[in-house]
Design a protein around this motif. Structure first.
Motif, PDB file in Angstrom:
ATOM      1  N   GLY A 129      37.142  42.627  25.426  1.00 22.25           N
ATOM      2  CA  GLY A 129      37.006  43.273  26.725  1.00 22.25           C
ATOM      3  C   GLY A 129      36.918  44.784  26.630  1.00 22.25           C
ATOM      4  N   SER A 130      37.301  45.460  27.701  1.00 23.42           N
ATOM      5  CA  SER A 130      37.145  46.906  27.802  1.00 23.42           C
ATOM      6  C   SER A 130      38.208  47.658  27.003  1.00 23.42           C
ATOM      7  N   PRO A 131      37.817  48.396  25.966  1.00 22.84           N
ATOM      8  CA  PRO A 131      38.799  49.175  25.201  1.00 22.84           C
ATOM      9  C   PRO A 131      39.378  50.326  26.018  1.00 22.84           C
ATOM     10  N   TYR A 132      38.602  50.834  26.975  1.00 26.71           N
ATOM     11  CA  TYR A 132      39.077  51.929  27.819  1.00 26.71           C
ATOM     12  C   TYR A 132      40.202  51.447  28.742  1.00 26.71           C
ATOM     13  N   LEU A 133      39.989  50.271  29.331  1.00 24.57           N
ATOM     14  CA  LEU A 133      41.002  49.696  30.213  1.00 24.57           C
ATOM     15  C   LEU A 133      42.260  49.362  29.430  1.00 24.57           C
ATOM     16  N   ARG A 134      42.095  48.770  28.264  1.00 27.40           N
ATOM     17  CA  ARG A 134      43.239  48.397  27.431  1.00 27.40           C
ATOM     18  C   ARG A 134      44.039  49.640  27.028  1.00 27.40           C
ATOM     19  N   ARG A 135      43.361  50.690  26.647  1.00 29.09           N
ATOM     20  CA  ARG A 135      44.028  51.929  26.238  1.00 29.09           C
ATOM     21  C   ARG A 135      44.833  52.521  27.393  1.00 29.09           C
ATOM     22  N   ALA A 136      44.248  52.521  28.587  1.00 31.08           N
ATOM     23  CA  ALA A 136      44.927  53.099  29.756  1.00 31.08           C
ATOM     24  C   ALA A 136      46.159  52.294  30.131  1.00 31.08           C
ATOM     25  N   ILE A 137      46.039  50.967  30.149  1.00 32.42           N
ATOM     26  CA  ILE A 137      47.179  50.123  30.515  1.00 32.42           C
ATOM     27  C   ILE A 137      48.277  50.228  29.462  1.00 32.42           C
ATOM     28  N   TRP A 138      47.885  50.297  28.201  1.00 31.76           N
ATOM     29  CA  TRP A 138      48.877  50.411  27.130  1.00 31.76           C
ATOM     30  C   TRP A 138      49.667  51.713  27.271  1.00 31.76           C
ATOM     31  N   LEU A 139      48.964  52.816  27.533  1.00 32.29           N
ATOM     32  CA  LEU A 139      49.643  54.100  27.713  1.00 32.29           C
ATOM     33  C   LEU A 139      50.585  54.068  28.917  1.00 32.29           C
ATOM     34  N   ALA A 140      50.125  53.438  29.994  1.00 28.07           N
ATOM     35  CA  ALA A 140      50.963  53.319  31.190  1.00 28.07           C
ATOM     36  C   ALA A 140      52.200  52.467  30.896  1.00 28.07           C
ATOM     37  N   TYR A 156      40.261  40.343  30.278  1.00 27.66           N
ATOM     38  CA  TYR A 156      39.218  41.361  30.339  1.00 27.66           C
ATOM     39  C   TYR A 156      39.684  42.656  29.671  1.00 27.66           C
ATOM     40  N   ALA A 157      40.973  42.930  29.781  1.00 28.03           N
ATOM     41  CA  ALA A 157      41.537  44.124  29.141  1.00 28.03           C
ATOM     42  C   ALA A 157      41.798  43.896  27.651  1.00 28.03           C
ATOM     43  N   GLY A 158      41.669  42.648  27.200  1.00 27.57           N
ATOM     44  CA  GLY A 158      41.925  42.343  25.791  1.00 27.57           C
ATOM     45  C   GLY A 158      43.389  42.370  25.433  1.00 27.57           C
ATOM     46  N   LEU A 159      44.241  42.125  26.441  1.00 26.83           N
ATOM     47  CA  LEU A 159      45.688  42.140  26.219  1.00 26.83           C
ATOM     48  C   LEU A 159      46.270  40.736  26.093  1.00 26.83           C
ATOM     49  N   ASP A 160      45.395  39.716  26.130  1.00 28.72           N
ATOM     50  CA  ASP A 160      45.864  38.347  25.968  1.00 28.72           C
ATOM     51  C   ASP A 160      46.179  38.088  24.497  1.00 28.72           C
ATOM     52  N   SER A 161      47.014  37.100  24.248  1.00 28.95           N
ATOM     53  CA  SER A 161      47.446  36.815  22.876  1.00 28.95           C
ATOM     54  C   SER A 161      46.377  36.059  22.112  1.00 28.95           C
ATOM     55  N   SER A 162      46.278  36.392  20.825  1.00 29.62           N
ATOM     56  CA  SER A 162      45.356  35.703  19.935  1.00 29.62           C
ATOM     57  C   SER A 162      46.182  35.026  18.855  1.00 29.62           C
TER      58      SER A 162
END
Length: 392
Positions: free
Chosen positions: A326-337, A302-308
């Motif tokens: 998935g959600s670009p906002y969620l992905r951005r936040a998790i990546w920064l964290a 959902y965060a779009g962090l799975d491998s392609s």
């Protein structure tokens, strides 16, 4: 039982009604996104003796345009489902030849409701929705502020290319104070050293003084910047600095509001190293109810962090990238964290270093840490328990 499919648009929606056999009861209708338009839809339902007890209504989550109609129909006690447009693609291909007009989308959505093969998107509770609105608004302000800073740097590169070497942060308090009053090299040379020293000392709380004033004047005197349209560039710099100050003041006020709301909603997310109030608010608001996800892998996707992985015939790519679905906002936040946790979390930092020692690129390693962190987020929210690093 009856099924209504609604194709959502900005100004006018379209609805199709089918029965339990999948047969259209009438031609599709177009209705405005308003009270009058909603009344038109309800009148059509009443024409066929369709009530809240014998109908399922479905619509796609198209931008934010579905929210008003969704809320209104819920208030009238109808059963309403909102689906992701991706889910209707297969049905569109199936029915594309059966409907040769613009009503095919609403018809397809109605058929999806009839078959019941869909997962839903629902309105979050008030706090979650408020956090989502404020968090996304903050990201927009941050991006806007960054744009203004880039524009300012582009101008400084023309009129005073040496300026970037004078301060570690061009947009720190002292530098902004200087540019707001003396935006060009000529302006900085026009003021006496004592006045410049006082400005620097006051804005930097004593960190800078006469030595910095002399350095600035010397750099301004020997600049290789252009001297054409001097007044126009000065005017632009002053206005841009004022705009940056205004946005940063808004961000300060907004972040207090977000932090307060987060602590009223969910404190446990900030127990994860690398996730503070702001990132926590984004993550909580974008995930919503964690029970929507059966496993951590679903949240990763959902965060779009799975491998392609690229694959064609017998060829399988050896380089993988994140899917970015998935959600670009969620992905951005998790990546920064993850960029913080990779160096500060006792467990995740060991994992990051092990990947680097195996020759993995920094960004590849951060991506792997981000996936691990998503697993942690899932467990923390599912169990509603603070995070404790698993150090082996």
């Amino acid at each position: 039982m009856f099924y209504v499919g609604i194709d959502i648009a900005k100004k006018n929606h379209e609805a199709s009604i089918i029965d339990s056999n999948g047969k259209l009861l009438d031609k599709s209708i177009s209705f405005s996104n308003s009270q009058a338009g909603s009344s038109k839809l309800i009148s059509l339902l009443e024409k066929y003796n369709i009530s809240t007890s014998n109908v399922v209504i479905g619509m796609e989550a198209t931008g934010h345009y579905w929210l008003s109609l969704y809320s209104h129909l819920l208030d009238l006690e109808y059963t309403v489902y909102v689906i992701n447009p991706i889910q209707s693609d297969a049905f569109r291909k199936m029915y594309i030849r059966q409907t040769k007009n613009d009503s095919k989308d609403s018809f397809v959505i109605a058929q999806i409701m009839r078959f019941g093969e869909f997962s839903t998107t629902s309105l979050a509770n008030d706090n979650i929705m408020s956090l989502r609105q404020l968090s996304r608004y903050r990201l927009a302000l941050v991006d806007e502020c960054s744009d203004w800073k880039r524009k300012c740097i582009a101008i400084l590169d023309q009129v005073f290319p040496e300026y970037s070497k004078l301060f570690s942060d061009t947009f720190g308090v002292t530098s902004k104070e200087l540019l707001a009053k003396y935006p060009t090299p000529e302006d900085m040379l026009s003021v006496d050293t004592q006045t410049l020293t006082e400005l620097l000392s006051k804005s930097s709380r004593g960190r800078f003084g006469a030595l910095k004033a002399v350095e600035i004047k010397e750099s301004a005197k020997n600049t290789f910047g252009i001297s054409l349209a001097r007044n126009a560039f000065a005017f632009q710099i002053k206005q841009i600095i004022a705009q940056i100050d205004f946005i940063e003041d808004q961000l300060d006020e907004l972040e207090i509001e977000i932090a307060t709301l987060l602590h009223q909603t969910n404190d446990v997310i900030t127990s994860i190293i690398g996730i503070g109030d702001i990132l926590g608010a984004i993550i909580i608001s974008e995930i919503g109810d964690i029970s929507r996800f059966e496993s951590a892998s679903q949240l990763v996707a959902y965060a779009g962090l799975d491998s392609s992985v690229k694959q064609s015939g017998d060829f399988i790519g050896t380089k993988t990238k994140i899917s970015k679905r998935g959600s670009p906002y969620l992905r951005r936040a998790i990546w920064l964290a993850a960029t913080v946790a990779a160096f500060k979390d006792p467990a995740l930092s060991v994992y990051y270093q092990s990947l680097r020692l195996r020759g993995k690129h920094h960004l590849t390693a951060i991506g792997a840490v981000a996936r691990k962190m998503t697993n942690i987020i899932f467990a923390v929210l599912r169990d509603d328990k603070p995070y404790v690093p698993n150090i082996k």
